[in-house]
Scaffold this motif. Sequence first.
Motif, PDB file in Angstrom:
ATOM      1  N   HIS A 120     -18.059  64.466 -48.967  1.00  0.00           N
ATOM      2  CA  HIS A 120     -18.433  63.368 -48.206  1.00  0.00           C
ATOM      3  C   HIS A 120     -18.226  62.168 -48.546  1.00  0.00           C
ATOM      4  CE1 HIS A 120     -17.712  63.070 -43.800  1.00  0.00           C
ATOM      5  NE2 HIS A 120     -18.511  62.820 -44.020  1.00  0.00           N
ATOM      6  N   ALA A 121     -19.766  61.814 -49.257  1.00  0.00           N
ATOM      7  CA  ALA A 121     -20.047  60.519 -49.026  1.00  0.00           C
ATOM      8  C   ALA A 121     -18.883  60.425 -49.794  1.00  0.00           C
ATOM      9  CB  ALA A 121     -20.987  60.338 -50.495  1.00  0.00           C
ATOM     10  N   GLU A 122     -18.115  60.322 -51.120  1.00  0.00           N
ATOM     11  CA  GLU A 122     -17.360  59.732 -51.788  1.00  0.00           C
ATOM     12  C   GLU A 122     -15.663  59.388 -50.471  1.00  0.00           C
ATOM     13  OE1 GLU A 122     -16.540  58.044 -54.733  1.00  0.00           O
ATOM     14  OE2 GLU A 122     -18.405  58.845 -54.981  1.00  0.00           O
ATOM     15  N   GLU A 123     -15.636  60.231 -49.748  1.00  0.00           N
ATOM     16  CA  GLU A 123     -14.401  60.117 -49.239  1.00  0.00           C
ATOM     17  C   GLU A 123     -14.735  59.312 -47.808  1.00  0.00           C
ATOM     18  OE1 GLU A 123     -14.159  63.555 -46.369  1.00  0.00           O
ATOM     19  OE2 GLU A 123     -13.242  64.967 -48.262  1.00  0.00           O
ATOM     20  N   LEU A 124     -15.753  59.003 -47.462  1.00  0.00           N
ATOM     21  CA  LEU A 124     -16.735  57.883 -46.929  1.00  0.00           C
ATOM     22  C   LEU A 124     -16.295  56.105 -47.663  1.00  0.00           C
ATOM     23  CD1 LEU A 124     -20.044  59.139 -44.952  1.00  0.00           C
ATOM     24  CD2 LEU A 124     -17.489  59.046 -43.994  1.00  0.00           C
ATOM     25  N   VAL A 125     -16.080  56.247 -48.683  1.00  0.00           N
ATOM     26  CA  VAL A 125     -17.145  54.708 -49.523  1.00  0.00           C
ATOM     27  C   VAL A 125     -15.338  54.587 -49.932  1.00  0.00           C
ATOM     28  CG1 VAL A 125     -18.090  53.920 -51.674  1.00  0.00           C
ATOM     29  CG2 VAL A 125     -19.517  55.904 -49.764  1.00  0.00           C
ATOM     30  N   GLU A 126     -14.732  55.689 -50.257  1.00  0.00           N
ATOM     31  CA  GLU A 126     -12.877  55.032 -50.955  1.00  0.00           C
ATOM     32  C   GLU A 126     -12.704  54.323 -49.963  1.00  0.00           C
ATOM     33  OE1 GLU A 126     -10.717  55.869 -53.928  1.00  0.00           O
ATOM     34  OE2 GLU A 126     -12.828  56.968 -53.448  1.00  0.00           O
TER      35      GLU A 126
ATOM     36  N   ARG B 260     -14.092  50.973 -50.970  1.00  0.00           N
ATOM     37  CA  ARG B 260     -13.156  50.983 -52.784  1.00  0.00           C
ATOM     38  C   ARG B 260     -11.797  50.278 -52.905  1.00  0.00           C
ATOM     39  NH1 ARG B 260     -16.119  56.305 -55.610  1.00  0.00           N
ATOM     40  NH2 ARG B 260     -18.444  55.169 -55.584  1.00  0.00           N
ATOM     41  N   ASP B 261     -10.776  50.607 -51.947  1.00  0.00           N
ATOM     42  CA  ASP B 261      -9.905  49.925 -51.907  1.00  0.00           C
ATOM     43  C   ASP B 261      -9.533  49.030 -51.307  1.00  0.00           C
ATOM     44  OD1 ASP B 261      -9.054  52.870 -52.979  1.00  0.00           O
ATOM     45  OD2 ASP B 261      -8.204  53.325 -50.977  1.00  0.00           O
ATOM     46  N   ALA B 262      -9.969  48.695 -50.145  1.00  0.00           N
ATOM     47  CA  ALA B 262     -10.693  47.017 -49.819  1.00  0.00           C
ATOM     48  C   ALA B 262     -11.204  46.235 -50.852  1.00  0.00           C
ATOM     49  CB  ALA B 262     -11.400  46.984 -48.054  1.00  0.00           C
ATOM     50  N   LEU B 263     -12.381  46.479 -51.682  1.00  0.00           N
ATOM     51  CA  LEU B 263     -12.878  45.663 -52.119  1.00  0.00           C
ATOM     52  C   LEU B 263     -11.754  45.348 -53.830  1.00  0.00           C
ATOM     53  CD1 LEU B 263     -16.234  46.734 -52.915  1.00  0.00           C
ATOM     54  CD2 LEU B 263     -15.345  44.699 -52.331  1.00  0.00           C
ATOM     55  N   ALA B 264     -11.157  46.244 -54.396  1.00  0.00           N
ATOM     56  CA  ALA B 264     -10.234  46.607 -55.250  1.00  0.00           C
ATOM     57  C   ALA B 264      -8.626  45.299 -55.026  1.00  0.00           C
ATOM     58  CB  ALA B 264      -9.525  47.731 -55.724  1.00  0.00           C
ATOM     59  N   ARG B 265      -8.588  45.376 -53.843  1.00  0.00           N
ATOM     60  CA  ARG B 265      -7.145  44.109 -53.017  1.00  0.00           C
ATOM     61  C   ARG B 265      -8.598  43.014 -52.823  1.00  0.00           C
ATOM     62  NH1 ARG B 265      -6.824  48.619 -49.411  1.00  0.00           N
ATOM     63  NH2 ARG B 265      -7.294  47.695 -48.300  1.00  0.00           N
ATOM     64  N   ARG B 266      -9.661  42.693 -53.132  1.00  0.00           N
ATOM     65  CA  ARG B 266     -10.343  40.976 -52.675  1.00  0.00           C
ATOM     66  C   ARG B 266     -10.644  40.997 -51.542  1.00  0.00           C
ATOM     67  NH1 ARG B 266     -11.200  38.570 -57.704  1.00  0.00           N
ATOM     68  NH2 ARG B 266      -9.425  40.285 -59.502  1.00  0.00           N
ATOM     69  N   ASP B 267     -10.210  42.573 -50.500  1.00  0.00           N
ATOM     70  CA  ASP B 267     -10.268  42.017 -49.350  1.00  0.00           C
ATOM     71  C   ASP B 267     -12.220  42.407 -48.592  1.00  0.00           C
ATOM     72  OD1 ASP B 267      -9.944  42.263 -46.329  1.00  0.00           O
ATOM     73  OD2 ASP B 267      -8.822  43.887 -46.181  1.00  0.00           O
ATOM     74  N   ILE B 268     -12.902  41.370 -48.470  1.00  0.00           N
ATOM     75  CA  ILE B 268     -14.471  41.448 -48.699  1.00  0.00           C
ATOM     76  C   ILE B 268     -14.378  41.931 -46.888  1.00  0.00           C
ATOM     77  CG2 ILE B 268     -16.537  39.914 -48.741  1.00  0.00           C
ATOM     78  CD1 ILE B 268     -15.043  40.847 -51.438  1.00  0.00           C
ATOM     79  N   SER B 269     -13.830  41.101 -45.821  1.00  0.00           N
ATOM     80  CA  SER B 269     -14.116  41.232 -44.392  1.00  0.00           C
ATOM     81  C   SER B 269     -13.510  42.702 -44.820  1.00  0.00           C
ATOM     82  CB  SER B 269     -13.273  40.569 -43.615  1.00  0.00           C
ATOM     83  OG  SER B 269     -11.899  40.111 -44.038  1.00  0.00           O
ATOM     84  N   GLY B 270     -12.054  43.481 -44.949  1.00  0.00           N
ATOM     85  CA  GLY B 270     -11.542  44.710 -44.849  1.00  0.00           C
ATOM     86  C   GLY B 270     -12.371  46.316 -45.340  1.00  0.00           C
ATOM     87  N   ALA B 271     -13.552  45.104 -46.239  1.00  0.00           N
ATOM     88  CA  ALA B 271     -14.588  46.464 -47.474  1.00  0.00           C
ATOM     89  C   ALA B 271     -15.896  46.207 -45.979  1.00  0.00           C
ATOM     90  CB  ALA B 271     -15.299  46.105 -48.427  1.00  0.00           C
ATOM     91  N   ILE B 272     -16.551  45.346 -46.134  1.00  0.00           N
ATOM     92  CA  ILE B 272     -17.762  45.074 -44.457  1.00  0.00           C
ATOM     93  C   ILE B 272     -16.827  46.256 -43.096  1.00  0.00           C
ATOM     94  CG2 ILE B 272     -18.770  44.332 -43.739  1.00  0.00           C
ATOM     95  CD1 ILE B 272     -18.494  41.809 -45.920  1.00  0.00           C
ATOM     96  N   GLU B 273     -16.367  45.909 -43.502  1.00  0.00           N
ATOM     97  CA  GLU B 273     -15.904  46.641 -41.615  1.00  0.00           C
ATOM     98  C   GLU B 273     -15.628  48.341 -41.897  1.00  0.00           C
ATOM     99  OE1 GLU B 273     -11.478  47.526 -39.521  1.00  0.00           O
ATOM    100  OE2 GLU B 273     -12.133  45.514 -39.895  1.00  0.00           O
ATOM    101  N   ARG B 274     -15.051  48.537 -43.261  1.00  0.00           N
ATOM    102  CA  ARG B 274     -14.766  49.685 -43.663  1.00  0.00           C
ATOM    103  C   ARG B 274     -16.250  50.604 -43.714  1.00  0.00           C
ATOM    104  NH1 ARG B 274     -10.915  47.775 -43.995  1.00  0.00           N
ATOM    105  NH2 ARG B 274      -8.612  49.159 -44.002  1.00  0.00           N
ATOM    106  N   CYS B 275     -17.512  50.171 -44.455  1.00  0.00           N
ATOM    107  CA  CYS B 275     -17.907  50.427 -44.995  1.00  0.00           C
ATOM    108  C   CYS B 275     -19.072  50.656 -44.385  1.00  0.00           C
ATOM    109  CB  CYS B 275     -19.199  49.306 -46.153  1.00  0.00           C
ATOM    110  SG  CYS B 275     -18.622  49.515 -47.517  1.00  0.00           S
TER     111      CYS B 275
ATOM    112  N   ALA C 180     -18.136  53.329 -41.711  1.00  0.00           N
ATOM    113  CA  ALA C 180     -18.435  54.798 -42.492  1.00  0.00           C
ATOM    114  C   ALA C 180     -20.037  55.348 -41.681  1.00  0.00           C
ATOM    115  CB  ALA C 180     -18.643  54.253 -44.138  1.00  0.00           C
ATOM    116  N   ALA C 181     -20.889  53.974 -41.653  1.00  0.00           N
ATOM    117  CA  ALA C 181     -22.235  54.247 -41.271  1.00  0.00           C
ATOM    118  C   ALA C 181     -22.358  54.452 -40.020  1.00  0.00           C
ATOM    119  CB  ALA C 181     -22.895  53.396 -42.108  1.00  0.00           C
ATOM    120  N   ALA C 182     -21.429  54.569 -39.435  1.00  0.00           N
ATOM    121  CA  ALA C 182     -21.078  54.846 -38.014  1.00  0.00           C
ATOM    122  C   ALA C 182     -21.730  56.042 -37.280  1.00  0.00           C
ATOM    123  CB  ALA C 182     -19.979  54.249 -37.120  1.00  0.00           C
ATOM    124  N   PRO C 183     -22.565  56.461 -36.413  1.00  0.00           N
ATOM    125  CA  PRO C 183     -22.784  57.786 -35.885  1.00  0.00           C
ATOM    126  C   PRO C 183     -20.973  58.140 -35.370  1.00  0.00           C
ATOM    127  CG  PRO C 183     -23.971  56.461 -34.384  1.00  0.00           C
ATOM    128  CD  PRO C 183     -22.780  55.932 -35.741  1.00  0.00           C
TER     129      PRO C 183
END
Length: 151
Positions: free
Chosen positions: A73-79, A82-97, A100-103
């Motif tokens: 489940h942790a991998e599903e939340l982080v994936e 990771r995809d956004a970082l691979a696309r060099r989309d820093i703001s998108g990666a932060i948003e997805r993190c 994932a951390a939200a209740p």
Amino acid sequence: MLNIAKTIREKRRAHGYTQERLAQALGLTPAAVSKWETGQTLPDVTMLGPLAAMLGITTDELLGFDPDVSEEHAEELVEPARDALARRDISGAIERCERAAAPPHKHHARLRRGVRTHGDRTGSLRRGRPCTVPDAGRRREDRARAQHRAV
């Protein structure tokens, strides 16, 4: 998904209760307990505290809530991050993190607090008002009085 039916059935049997005995202790009919165990219906929210207490478990265990996240489940939340970082989309990666951390629900903390404190009548889902659900023994007494008056 909630698997309350299986939990109720297993814990009831482990404690040596019959459906009739559990129902009587909670001030319900055996048919209600049977429907819970077959998954036809779910227990009313007011019954979660007393039911969990009878089964010797917490309401979290009854509802199947596990605060620990599995590795998968942790991998599903982080994936997605990771995809956004691979696309060099820093703001998108932060948003997805952050997502994932939200209740899981916007009222998650209030709901957990309300369910956890229900059994001792110190909390309620309604803006701090005390819970007014009577205990199971009192329900039986009230029902017996009402039946006696009707006769």
